[in-house]
Design an enzyme around this catalytic site. Structure first.
Site, PDB file in Angstrom:
ATOM      1  N   SER A   1       0.645  -0.876  -0.035  1.00 52.32           N
ATOM      2  CA  SER A   1      -0.274   0.058   0.184  1.00 52.32           C
ATOM      3  C   SER A   1       1.029   1.377   0.238  1.00 52.32           C
ATOM      4  CB  SER A   1      -0.750  -0.082   1.322  1.00 52.32           C
ATOM      5  OG  SER A   1      -1.368   1.185   1.175  1.00 52.32           O
ATOM      6  N   ASP A   2       0.403   1.825  -0.187  1.00 51.82           N
ATOM      7  CA  ASP A   2       0.898   3.319  -0.066  1.00 51.82           C
ATOM      8  C   ASP A   2       0.084   4.697  -0.644  1.00 51.82           C
ATOM      9  OD1 ASP A   2       4.026   4.586  -0.532  1.00 51.82           O
ATOM     10  OD2 ASP A   2       2.489   5.976  -2.305  1.00 51.82           O
ATOM     11  N   GLN A   3       0.263   5.772   0.148  1.00 56.90           N
ATOM     12  CA  GLN A   3      -0.927   7.041  -0.011  1.00 56.90           C
ATOM     13  C   GLN A   3       0.319   8.410  -0.325  1.00 56.90           C
ATOM     14  OE1 GLN A   3      -1.984   9.191   3.684  1.00 56.90           O
ATOM     15  NE2 GLN A   3      -3.973   8.258   2.744  1.00 56.90           N
TER      16      GLN A   3
END
Length: 197
Positions: free
Chosen positions: A73-75
């Site tokens: 995941s990445d934001q």
């Protein structure tokens, strides 16, 4: 081939926020740090950056654990097309919040689920629209001294005191802004063959 029910679930992240969120699903899992260069590519949009990094993180960990199901995941905070990452320092957090005051920022939260052994690889993206209040410099300083959100994209923790910096949040997955969109995560894990409690 190992049956899906027996596969290890790995969260490819060192984020305590993502670990806490994933625990809500009631599945046993471990965590492992991905080894991925997070530098944006020239001209890469925040959306594309988040998607690329989520998939790269999942693939990196899956490469070391091919029989496991891996979540990456990445934001990335998107301010008018410019990616804003984790500030890392007080000074950069001040600068980010000053730029975002009175603005609408899109937090692009991407995730990917990969199982190398089965060839499964899917990704998804939750775009969360966040409208910041017109913050005074004193408010910014008080907030940063109280919460020190230097490890959060966009320098604000909506799950904590950072909620007071905001006018509105618009999204379809309430956990996406914290860092792992659980509605989408559950959907991808089911597609990978896991049975959720």
């Amino acid at each position: 081939m190992i049956p899906t029910a027996a596969r290890l679930l790995i969260l490819g992240s060192t984020s305590p926020y993502r670990r806490e969120l994933l625990a809500r699903l009631g599945l046993p899992f471990t965590t492992e740090a991905p080894r991925v260069d997070e530098t944006p590519q020239p001209g890469e949009s925040p959306r594309d950056l988040a998607l690329r990094l989520a998939l790269a993180k999942a693939r990196d960990v899956a490469g070391r654990h091919p029989e496991a199901i891996v979540i990456g995941s990445d934001q990335v905070a998107d301010l008018a097309g410019e990616p804003l990452g984790k500030p890392g320092t007080h000074e950069r957090a001040v600068a980010q919040l000053q730029r975002m005051r009175g603005q609408t920022v899109i937090f692009q939260t991407a995730l990917a689920v990969v199982c190398a052994a089965t060839g499964f690889a899917q990704s998804d993206l939750a775009a969360v629209e966040v409208r910041f209040r017109d913050l005074g410099n004193d408010e910014i300083e008080r907030y940063l001294q109280a919460e020190r959100p230097y490890d959060c994209a966009g320098s604000a923790k909506s799950e904590g005191l950072g909620i007071a910096l905001l006018e509105a949040i618009h999204n379809d997955d309430p956990t996406a802004l914290v860092g792992l969109p659980l509605i989408r995560t559950a959907r991808l894990l089911r597609a990978a063959g896991l049975t959720l409690p």
